[in-house]
Design an enzyme around this catalytic site. Structure first.
Site, mmCIF file in Angstrom:
data_model
loop_
_atom_site.group_PDB
_atom_site.id
_atom_site.type_symbol
_atom_site.label_atom_id
_atom_site.label_comp_id
_atom_site.label_asym_id
_atom_site.label_seq_id
_atom_site.Cartn_x
_atom_site.Cartn_y
_atom_site.Cartn_z
ATOM 1 C CE LYS A 59 -10.700 -5.355 -3.423
ATOM 2 N NZ LYS A 59 -10.610 -4.381 -2.512
ATOM 3 C CG ASP A 65 -9.903 -2.031 -5.942
ATOM 4 O OD1 ASP A 65 -11.162 -2.182 -6.032
ATOM 5 O OD2 ASP A 65 -9.387 -2.273 -4.693
ATOM 6 C CE LYS A 102 -4.091 -1.895 0.603
ATOM 7 N NZ LYS A 102 -5.233 -1.745 -0.486
ATOM 8 C CG ASP A 154 -4.355 -0.692 -3.682
ATOM 9 O OD1 ASP A 154 -4.857 0.396 -4.302
ATOM 10 O OD2 ASP A 154 -5.144 -1.368 -3.304
ATOM 11 C CD GLU A 174 -5.323 -2.781 -6.415
ATOM 12 O OE1 GLU A 174 -4.359 -3.543 -6.090
ATOM 13 O OE2 GLU A 174 -6.385 -2.845 -5.865
HETATM 14 O O1 LIG Z 1 -5.618 -8.952 1.509
HETATM 15 C C1 LIG Z 1 -6.890 -8.661 1.094
HETATM 16 O O2 LIG Z 1 -7.799 -9.390 1.664
HETATM 17 C C2 LIG Z 1 -6.762 -7.399 0.529
HETATM 18 C C3 LIG Z 1 -6.098 -5.974 0.789
HETATM 19 C C4 LIG Z 1 -6.492 -4.786 0.332
HETATM 20 O O3 LIG Z 1 -5.683 -4.484 -0.510
HETATM 21 C C5 LIG Z 1 -7.714 -4.183 0.640
HETATM 22 C C6 LIG Z 1 -8.387 -4.434 1.726
HETATM 23 C C7 LIG Z 1 -9.352 -3.750 2.225
HETATM 24 C C8 LIG Z 1 -9.962 -2.834 1.280
HETATM 25 C C9 LIG Z 1 -9.462 -2.626 0.093
HETATM 26 C C10 LIG Z 1 -8.316 -3.387 -0.374
HETATM 27 C C11 LIG Z 1 -8.040 -3.096 -1.667
HETATM 28 O O4 LIG Z 1 -7.682 -4.001 -2.561
HETATM 29 O O5 LIG Z 1 -7.815 -1.838 -2.089
HETATM 30 MG MG LIG Z 2 -7.313 -2.079 -4.121
#
Ligand SMILES: O=C(O)CCC(=O)c1ccccc1C(=O)O
Ligand SMILES: [Mg+2]
Length: 368
Positions: A263, A239, A164, A189, A214
């Site tokens: 997702k 995303d 992140k 991300d 991302e």
């Molecule tokens: O390990 C995971 O479940 C995903 C982690 C993650 O990046 C995420 C977790 C919570 C909300 C948004 C995100 C994302 O993908 O942006």
């Molecule tokens: Mg993401």
């Protein structure tokens, strides 16, 4: 054909093994709603509401999802006869958006249909893989802790690493990680923490040979991302911006991204996720399955979805033990040499641990 006879919402609370930080904030306690739907024969399918307690990732929360399920969606579902999970669109269409509440029903009904047809969920969706590749996410933290976590995950065999980033924790942070791991399959991300004003900084990230960046820009944008992608060597992955098949179609037409993170909750269920998969396959857009810090139920849906052919990049699908002391499913999801076995048993292929579910349950309501 199935007739939905009964549904139960199990509200649960799980503690994350360690707090997870993104550019929006930190998650420690994970509230979730598990949804159990039953047909006349008593066979059960399971779904999960993956919204967070606050509306930081999308506008939905656990409470808004409870409201949608309790007051609109479940009353409309009970007593309905369905010949395929696609028939749910008739129940969903009169209700705008609220994708995460719809996804819980869609996934539970897909699980139930697969079980009734004696197929694994993967098979029911048209999946072809026997195992899916596991990726892992490292939240924002002290650089030494982040490197230590990457070390641990490397030992466990994870195949793709996501870090992140946010303004102030980006270029220097990734430079240090790259110095430690010059060849690591690495991506970042930003959870929409930047704007086009940050073009210079985002272009500087090109030097790290990242697999992708991302969601760098606004959560609902596909225009600025197009301008950014035109001026960036690193592939842009969307995303938050893609909540439907139509969003994907438009982003692809504009050239706003080269990769999409799918997702199930964000797009409203497995039916829509599969439509996006099929579209991207035709359009040569690469795909992976995203994660929501979810329980084993949703993790199982993600594994089945990732078994479809065009999910060619390892997703945010990690072992249960990456997040929880104990998961709600048996067996737990395990990563073996970077791979997760796709269950062949009917439906999601994992059992719900009822004893543990009752322990972590905070509230329960049945609809019949
Ligand atoms: O390990 C995971 O479940 C995903 C982690 C993650 O990046 C995420 C977790 C919570 C909300 C948004 C995100 C994302 O993908 O942006
Ligand atoms: Mg993401």
């Amino acid at each position: 054909m199935i007739e939905i006879h009964k549904a139960t919402i199990h509200a649960i609370e799980l503690n994350l093994l360690s707090p997870f930080s993104t550019s929006y904030g930190t998650v420690t306690n994970r509230e979730l709603l598990l949804l159990e739907v039953e047909d006349i024969s008593g066979e059960a399918g399971w779904g999960e509401v993956v919204a967070f307690s606050t509306p930081w990732y999308t506008e939905e929360t656990i409470q808004t999802c409870f409201h949608m399920l309790n007051d609109f969606l479940l009353p409309a579902l009970i007593g309905k006869r369905l010949t395929t999970p696609l028939d749910l669109q008739e129940i969903f269409n009169p209700i705008k958006r609220n994708h995460m509440s719809k996804a819980a029903i869609d996934c539970a009904v897909w699980d139930l249909f697969a079980k009734k047809n004696n197929k694994s969920l993967s098979q029911a969706l048209g999946g072809t893989k026997e195992a899916v590749e596991a990726g892992v996410v490292v939240g924002l933290d002290d650089i030494h802790k982040m490197v230590h976590k990457i070390d641990e995950h490397l030992k466990a065999g994870y195949k793709r690493f996501k870090v992140k980033i946010k303004p102030g924790a980006d270029y220097d942070l990734i430079k240090q990680i790259r110095n430690h791991y010059p060849k690591l399959p690495l991506m970042v991300d930003a959870n929409s923490a930047y704007s086009l004003n940050d073009l210079n900084l985002l272009q500087k990230l090109d030097e790290f040979d990242l697999m992708m960046i991302e969601q760098p820009l606004d959560s609902s944008d596909i225009i600025d991302h197009r301008h950014l992608q035109q001026q960036l060597r690193t592939p842009v992955c969307l995303d938050e911006s893609i909540v439907s098949y139509d969003d994907a179609r438009k982003a692809i037409e504009l050239g706003s991204c080269q990769v999409i993170n799918v997702k199930v909750g964000r797009v409203g269920g497995l039916t829509e996720a599969k439509r996006i998969h099929d579209l991207c396959q035709k359009s040569n857009v690469r795909l992976w399955v995203g994660g929501m810090l979810e329980s084993g139920i949703s993790r199982a849906h993600n594994i089945a979805l990732a078994s479809l052919e065009n999910f060619t990049i390892p997703g945010d699908i990690s072992a249960s033990s990456r997040y929880w002391n104990k998961d709600v499913i048996l067996p737990e999801v395990e990563v073996d040499d970077g791979l997760i076995h796709v269950p062949k048993e009917p439906g999601i292929g994992y059992r719900v641990d009822r004893i543990f579910l009752n322990k972590v349950s905070t509230y329960q309501k049945t609809y019949a």
